[in-house]
Design a protein around this motif. Structure first.
Motif, mmCIF file in Angstrom:
data_model
loop_
_atom_site.group_PDB
_atom_site.id
_atom_site.type_symbol
_atom_site.label_atom_id
_atom_site.label_comp_id
_atom_site.label_asym_id
_atom_site.label_seq_id
_atom_site.Cartn_x
_atom_site.Cartn_y
_atom_site.Cartn_z
ATOM 1 N N LYS A 126 -2.419 13.252 2.123
ATOM 2 C CA LYS A 126 -3.221 12.957 2.675
ATOM 3 C C LYS A 126 -3.735 11.629 3.760
ATOM 4 C CE LYS A 126 -4.610 16.515 -1.103
ATOM 5 N NZ LYS A 126 -5.377 16.785 -2.422
ATOM 6 N N LYS A 127 -2.842 11.222 3.519
ATOM 7 C CA LYS A 127 -3.047 9.720 4.675
ATOM 8 C C LYS A 127 -4.376 9.162 3.848
ATOM 9 C CE LYS A 127 -0.743 11.851 7.698
ATOM 10 N NZ LYS A 127 1.160 11.246 8.165
ATOM 11 N N PHE A 128 -4.224 9.378 2.525
ATOM 12 C CA PHE A 128 -5.490 8.063 1.608
ATOM 13 C C PHE A 128 -3.919 6.732 1.726
ATOM 14 C CE2 PHE A 128 -9.382 8.752 0.575
ATOM 15 C CZ PHE A 128 -9.317 9.646 0.536
ATOM 16 N N LEU A 129 -4.420 5.583 2.577
ATOM 17 C CA LEU A 129 -3.993 3.952 1.728
ATOM 18 C C LEU A 129 -4.193 4.018 0.282
ATOM 19 C CD1 LEU A 129 -3.695 3.064 5.179
ATOM 20 C CD2 LEU A 129 -1.628 2.606 3.206
ATOM 21 N N PHE A 166 3.425 0.900 2.803
ATOM 22 C CA PHE A 166 3.316 -0.458 3.802
ATOM 23 C C PHE A 166 2.851 -1.397 3.199
ATOM 24 C CE2 PHE A 166 2.329 2.035 7.871
ATOM 25 C CZ PHE A 166 1.552 3.322 7.339
ATOM 26 N N TYR A 170 0.853 -1.052 -0.441
ATOM 27 C CA TYR A 170 -0.090 0.367 0.131
ATOM 28 C C TYR A 170 0.841 0.974 0.127
ATOM 29 C CZ TYR A 170 -3.996 -2.872 1.763
ATOM 30 O OH TYR A 170 -5.297 -3.105 1.233
ATOM 31 N N ILE A 219 -4.336 0.768 -2.524
ATOM 32 C CA ILE A 219 -3.881 -0.296 -2.668
ATOM 33 C C ILE A 219 -2.506 -0.259 -4.001
ATOM 34 C CG2 ILE A 219 -5.268 -1.188 -4.165
ATOM 35 C CD1 ILE A 219 -3.206 -3.733 -1.785
ATOM 36 N N GLN A 245 0.608 5.732 1.132
ATOM 37 C CA GLN A 245 -0.184 6.147 1.809
ATOM 38 C C GLN A 245 0.205 8.266 1.113
ATOM 39 O OE1 GLN A 245 0.063 6.294 6.000
ATOM 40 N NE2 GLN A 245 -2.276 6.454 6.193
#
Lengths: 109, 113
Positions: B40-43, B90, B35, B45, B37
């Protein structure tokens, strides 16, 4: 378009002040909704999985609920150590997990 | 007893370089993921492997190439790094490709200068 939206973006609470975080989704055919906690500089940590409307899960001061359109994460009498970003994720048709942008929770002592 | 581990934790490099991030899980899971990130903290795939077989490959530049030597390892190689690649990456794993929770690693913070 299928998506996951979390609100509010940020929430500041006093210790002991209960509140709720919202996760709304537009995916058709929900296969699972997940809540994660993410502390600064760390990976997301699993909290709950909900599969069907009406389902509830609890863990310490946290309770997650699910309806056909949204999920709530209720925080009862929060403590400063509950401060974190809470992420909601929906399991997609292809087994991909789609995340919302998160709610950054700060609990002041 | 680390479940999902990644190395390195921090990676600072120049544009145009090639770098790799390694991931290992000791949970006996069949499925592993990468993943990204963003700021803007969007995770989001990037890739998913099940028993060493690629099963999800989102719209990711072909400069990114995952490699799974065995089901406990999933490495990510990035060629010709660009400024926009700066993010936290991640690694995660799950028991299978179904409706199972993901266990995440601690993340690799990549900064491209």
């Amino acid at each position: 378009e299928d998506q996951v939206t979390q609100s509010p973006e940020a929430l500041r609470l006093q210790e002991g002040e209960s509140s709720s975080l919202n996760c709304s989704y537009t995916v058709s055919g929900l296969r699972g909704l997940f809540w994660y906690r993410q502390d600064p500089g760390k990976g997301p940590e699993f909290l709950f999985t909900l599969y069907s409307a009406g389902e509830e899960k609890e863990k310490e001061r946290l309770k997650a609920t699910l309806t056909k359109k949204e999920s709530f994460l209720h925080i009862t009498a929060p403590k400063p150590e509950d401060s974190a970003t809470y992420l909601c994720a929906v399991l997609w048709f292809n087994n991909d997990m789609r995340f919302g942008a998160g709610t950054r929770l700060t609990v002041k002592p | 007893d680390t479940a999902v581990s990644q190395t390195p934790k921090y990676l600072v490099t120049q544009m145009g370089n090639d770098k790799s991030i390694k991931c290992e899980q000791n949970l006996g899971h069949d499925t592993m993921y990468w993943y990204k990130q963003d700021s803007k903290k969007f995770l989001k795939i990037m890739f998913s492997y099940n028993n060493k077989e690629l099963i999800i490959n989102e719209t990711v530049p072909n400069r990114f190439s995952p490699k799974s030597p065995d089901k406990a390892h999933l490495n990510l190689h990035i060629n010709s790094l660009e400024l926009g690649d700066s993010a936290v990456y991640f690694c995660a794993s799950s028991q299978d490709r179904g409706n199972r929770r993901r266990s995440f690693g601690p993340g690799t913070r990549l900064l491209v200068l």
